[in-house]
Design a protein around this motif. Structure first.
Motif, PDB file in Angstrom:
ATOM      1  N   SER A 142      27.194  36.939  17.933  1.00 11.20           N
ATOM      2  CA  SER A 142      27.051  38.389  18.032  1.00 11.20           C
ATOM      3  C   SER A 142      28.059  38.924  19.041  1.00 11.20           C
ATOM      4  O   SER A 142      28.226  38.361  20.124  1.00 11.20           O
ATOM      5  N   ARG A 143      28.741  39.982  18.670  1.00  9.82           N
ATOM      6  CA  ARG A 143      29.714  40.593  19.582  1.00  9.82           C
ATOM      7  C   ARG A 143      29.339  42.050  19.848  1.00  9.82           C
ATOM      8  O   ARG A 143      30.167  42.949  19.839  1.00  9.82           O
ATOM      9  N   VAL A 144      28.065  42.250  20.092  1.00 11.22           N
ATOM     10  CA  VAL A 144      27.549  43.589  20.347  1.00 11.22           C
ATOM     11  C   VAL A 144      27.864  43.991  21.783  1.00 11.22           C
ATOM     12  O   VAL A 144      27.669  43.217  22.712  1.00 11.22           O
ATOM     13  N   ASP A 145      28.340  45.202  21.968  1.00 13.13           N
ATOM     14  CA  ASP A 145      28.556  45.766  23.299  1.00 13.13           C
ATOM     15  C   ASP A 145      27.853  47.119  23.321  1.00 13.13           C
ATOM     16  O   ASP A 145      28.453  48.145  22.990  1.00 13.13           O
ATOM     17  N   PRO A 146      26.567  47.143  23.674  1.00 11.81           N
ATOM     18  CA  PRO A 146      25.791  48.379  23.595  1.00 11.81           C
ATOM     19  C   PRO A 146      26.449  49.526  24.344  1.00 11.81           C
ATOM     20  O   PRO A 146      26.909  49.367  25.476  1.00 11.81           O
ATOM     21  N   GLY A 147      26.489  50.673  23.697  1.00 13.08           N
ATOM     22  CA  GLY A 147      27.041  51.867  24.326  1.00 13.08           C
ATOM     23  C   GLY A 147      28.545  52.002  24.245  1.00 13.08           C
ATOM     24  O   GLY A 147      29.106  53.026  24.642  1.00 13.08           O
ATOM     25  N   VAL A 159      33.492  36.286  13.760  1.00 14.76           N
ATOM     26  CA  VAL A 159      33.749  34.848  13.645  1.00 14.76           C
ATOM     27  C   VAL A 159      32.616  34.208  12.842  1.00 14.76           C
ATOM     28  O   VAL A 159      31.439  34.506  13.066  1.00 14.76           O
ATOM     29  N   ILE A 160      32.975  33.307  11.921  1.00 12.50           N
ATOM     30  CA  ILE A 160      31.982  32.668  11.062  1.00 12.50           C
ATOM     31  C   ILE A 160      32.282  31.182  10.960  1.00 12.50           C
ATOM     32  O   ILE A 160      33.426  30.790  10.729  1.00 12.50           O
ATOM     33  N   GLY A 161      31.245  30.371  11.120  1.00  6.67           N
ATOM     34  CA  GLY A 161      31.375  28.937  10.900  1.00  6.67           C
ATOM     35  C   GLY A 161      30.247  28.453  10.022  1.00  6.67           C
ATOM     36  O   GLY A 161      29.082  28.508  10.425  1.00  6.67           O
ATOM     37  N   GLY A 162      30.553  27.995   8.805  1.00  6.95           N
ATOM     38  CA  GLY A 162      29.539  27.564   7.871  1.00  6.95           C
ATOM     39  C   GLY A 162      29.345  26.062   7.864  1.00  6.95           C
ATOM     40  O   GLY A 162      30.232  25.293   8.267  1.00  6.95           O
ATOM     41  N   ASP A 180      36.360  44.965   9.513  1.00  5.37           N
ATOM     42  CA  ASP A 180      37.728  44.970   9.006  1.00  5.37           C
ATOM     43  C   ASP A 180      38.334  43.575   8.969  1.00  5.37           C
ATOM     44  O   ASP A 180      39.273  43.326   8.220  1.00  5.37           O
ATOM     45  N   LYS A 181      37.814  42.647   9.798  1.00  2.92           N
ATOM     46  CA  LYS A 181      38.446  41.333   9.893  1.00  2.92           C
ATOM     47  C   LYS A 181      37.403  40.236  10.073  1.00  2.92           C
ATOM     48  O   LYS A 181      36.513  40.355  10.918  1.00  2.92           O
ATOM     49  N   VAL A 182      37.532  39.182   9.279  1.00  2.00           N
ATOM     50  CA  VAL A 182      36.668  38.016   9.378  1.00  2.00           C
ATOM     51  C   VAL A 182      37.516  36.821   9.805  1.00  2.00           C
ATOM     52  O   VAL A 182      38.583  36.565   9.237  1.00  2.00           O
ATOM     53  N   VAL A 183      37.052  36.096  10.820  1.00  2.62           N
ATOM     54  CA  VAL A 183      37.762  34.929  11.340  1.00  2.62           C
ATOM     55  C   VAL A 183      36.928  33.689  11.037  1.00  2.62           C
ATOM     56  O   VAL A 183      35.762  33.603  11.436  1.00  2.62           O
ATOM     57  N   ARG A 184      37.509  32.733  10.343  1.00  2.00           N
ATOM     58  CA  ARG A 184      36.784  31.532   9.938  1.00  2.00           C
ATOM     59  C   ARG A 184      36.961  30.417  10.966  1.00  2.00           C
ATOM     60  O   ARG A 184      38.080  30.002  11.242  1.00  2.00           O
ATOM     61  N   ALA A 185      35.854  29.940  11.515  1.00  2.00           N
ATOM     62  CA  ALA A 185      35.870  28.785  12.405  1.00  2.00           C
ATOM     63  C   ALA A 185      35.760  27.512  11.566  1.00  2.00           C
ATOM     64  O   ALA A 185      35.401  27.560  10.388  1.00  2.00           O
ATOM     65  N   ARG A 186      36.021  26.370  12.178  1.00  2.00           N
ATOM     66  CA  ARG A 186      35.982  25.111  11.432  1.00  2.00           C
ATOM     67  C   ARG A 186      34.567  24.743  11.021  1.00  2.00           C
ATOM     68  O   ARG A 186      34.363  24.031  10.027  1.00  2.00           O
ATOM     69  N   THR A 193      30.282  27.661  19.925  1.00  2.00           N
ATOM     70  CA  THR A 193      31.012  27.486  21.177  1.00  2.00           C
ATOM     71  C   THR A 193      31.884  28.688  21.482  1.00  2.00           C
ATOM     72  O   THR A 193      32.184  28.963  22.656  1.00  2.00           O
ATOM     73  N   VAL A 194      32.277  29.444  20.456  1.00  2.00           N
ATOM     74  CA  VAL A 194      32.968  30.723  20.684  1.00  2.00           C
ATOM     75  C   VAL A 194      32.060  31.652  21.484  1.00  2.00           C
ATOM     76  O   VAL A 194      32.476  32.274  22.473  1.00  2.00           O
ATOM     77  N   GLN A 195      30.801  31.725  21.069  1.00  2.00           N
ATOM     78  CA  GLN A 195      29.835  32.565  21.796  1.00  2.00           C
ATOM     79  C   GLN A 195      29.685  32.088  23.231  1.00  2.00           C
ATOM     80  O   GLN A 195      29.644  32.885  24.180  1.00  2.00           O
ATOM     81  N   LEU A 196      29.623  30.768  23.404  1.00  2.00           N
ATOM     82  CA  LEU A 196      29.490  30.185  24.739  1.00  2.00           C
ATOM     83  C   LEU A 196      30.680  30.562  25.619  1.00  2.00           C
ATOM     84  O   LEU A 196      30.517  30.978  26.771  1.00  2.00           O
ATOM     85  N   LEU A 197      31.877  30.435  25.074  1.00  2.00           N
ATOM     86  CA  LEU A 197      33.091  30.740  25.828  1.00  2.00           C
ATOM     87  C   LEU A 197      33.157  32.221  26.184  1.00  2.00           C
ATOM     88  O   LEU A 197      33.470  32.589  27.321  1.00  2.00           O
TER      89      LEU A 197
END
Length: 402
Positions: A142-147, A159-162, A180-186, A193-197
């Motif tokens: 989740s890349r929510v930034d409230p407000g 970012v999506i990893g299936g 507008d943009k979807v980024v595919r993770a491995r 780990t993207v969320q963690l970073l």
């Protein structure tokens, strides 16, 4: 109208997703997993209902959608890691009604491996279906930034990893309707780990600038001027600003007890940031003392008790600890916040100031903890007997800054 999407968990991650989905014309079902912090105004709820949003009353309704996104909150647990209780509740409710060909996506902040090692067995065991063969399974941070009005779900890359390439593409097809943009993770672990970073990046940099705030105060250096100058560098620097602590739903993770090695820097960052409420109170007591007053019996007004400006969310806001520590010193604490009509500390109601300027004029010390848009800081700096600005929001020389 049948729903295409089920958002499971209507807290700080689920509600923004549901709003984005209905704005994109996707009939959406909302299912609560517990006492969540997200809230909608009556006007917002009416708009969502008119656009195709429907609250779910029964878990059985989750089996009628093509895509289910689990957005359950994961607050810090007793072991320091995320508490997956609501994720488990969501998974069990969905698994009992999961149908073949459904795309299931986890968006809750979790540790790497959770999608495959925790969520997958729950879904497969409860549905008798196999992930990657009978239904699609993926993770998307989740890349929510409230407000934040500049960056919305529509212009923030997803970012999506299936679990399998087909799972990734199915999740990408869904998010392609929202962004507008979807980024595919491995894979799911990389996406987790993207969320963690991203979360730890925020906490580590806030910790750095919080330590700089303490250092600069000791050196007699204006940190806010230092930041103003430093952020003119066009490369290699991003400006972060200090504050009374770090709140909100994103919990920093040092992986302690969950991996063969921990993130030492994140552990140190947590220690630094967790000390900031105590430092604010120390500065408050010192200011009162410098002006011939004791913290015991002092009238202290706290401005802004939410974790973020212009929002009502109080989750992990440092104002709670600041108030507790002031009370322990014997101060009489009151507060003002245009977004919080009532506020309690240690199960005791804190008096709310009705007239802001009168309250600031009467208080021995006013502490700005959150910079809400409605605050006239120039006017407050004139009215307040003594003002401690923890956000660097007041004009230079108008207040004592953190």
């Amino acid at each position: 109208m049948p729903a295409d999407l089920a958002v499971i968990g209507l807290g700080p991650y689920g509600l923004p997703l549901a709003q984005a989905a209905v704005a994109a014309g996707i009939p959406t079902l909302g299912y609560r997993t517990g006492p969540e912090t997200g809230s909608l105004s009556p006007a917002e709820l009416r708009r969502m209902l008119a656009r195709g949003f429907r609250p779910a009353a029964r878990p059985a309704e989750l089996g009628r959608v093509r895509t289910a996104v689990i957005c359950a909150p994961t607050p810090r647990g007793a072991d320091g890691g995320p508490d997956l209780g609501q994720v488990e509740t969501a998974a069990r409710a969905l698994a009992a009604h999961l149908r073949p060909h459904t795309t299931v996506i986890l968006e809750s902040p979790v540790l790497p491996g959770t999608t495959e090692e925790f969520l997958r067995p729950l879904l497969e065991g409860g549905s008798r279906l196999r992930a990657g063969r009978d239904f699609h399974l993926a993770y998307s941070p989740s890349r929510v930034d409230p407000g934040n009005r500049a960056f919305t779900p529509a212009n923030t890359p997803k970012v999506i990893g299936g679990l399998t390439p087909a799972c990734t593409e199915s999740a990408a097809a869904f998010y392609g309707r929202l962004t507008d943009k979807v980024v595919r993770a491995r894979g799911p672990r990389e996406a987790e780990t993207v969320q963690l970073l991203e979360t730890n990046y925020r906490h580590v940099n806030i910790a750095l600038v919080n330590e700089m705030a303490v250092l600069c105060h000791d050196l007699g250096v204006d940190l806010w001027d230092v930041i103003r100058c430093a952020e003119t560098k066009p490369f290699g620097f991003q400006a972060f600003r200090p504050g009374p602590g770090v709140g909100g739903p994103s919990v920093p993770q040092d992986l302690a007890g969950h991996a063969r090695r921990t993130l030492r820097m994140v552990e140190l960052a947590q220690q630094v940031n967790s000390r900031m409420p105590r430092y604010v109170v120390q500065r408050a007591a010192a200011l009162l003392n410098e002006h011939g007053k004791s913290a015991r019996g002092a009238r202290v007004l706290l401005l802004g008790v939410t974790y973020k400006a212009d929002l009502a969310d109080q989750q992990a806001a440092p104002a709670q600890e600041v108030a507790v520590r002031l009370m322990e010193l014997g101060a009489a604490v009151s507060y003002h916040d245009p977004h919080v009509p009532s506020w309690s500390v240690l199960d005791r109601p804190v008096p709310r100031a009705d007239s802001l300027y009168e309250a600031a004029a009467e208080a021995d010390l006013t502490i700005l903890l959150q910079q809400h848009r409605t605050y006239d800081l120039q006017g407050l700096s004139v009215k307040a007997q003594l003002l401690l600005d923890t956000r660097g929001a007041t004009p230079t020389g108008a207040a004592h800054r953190l």
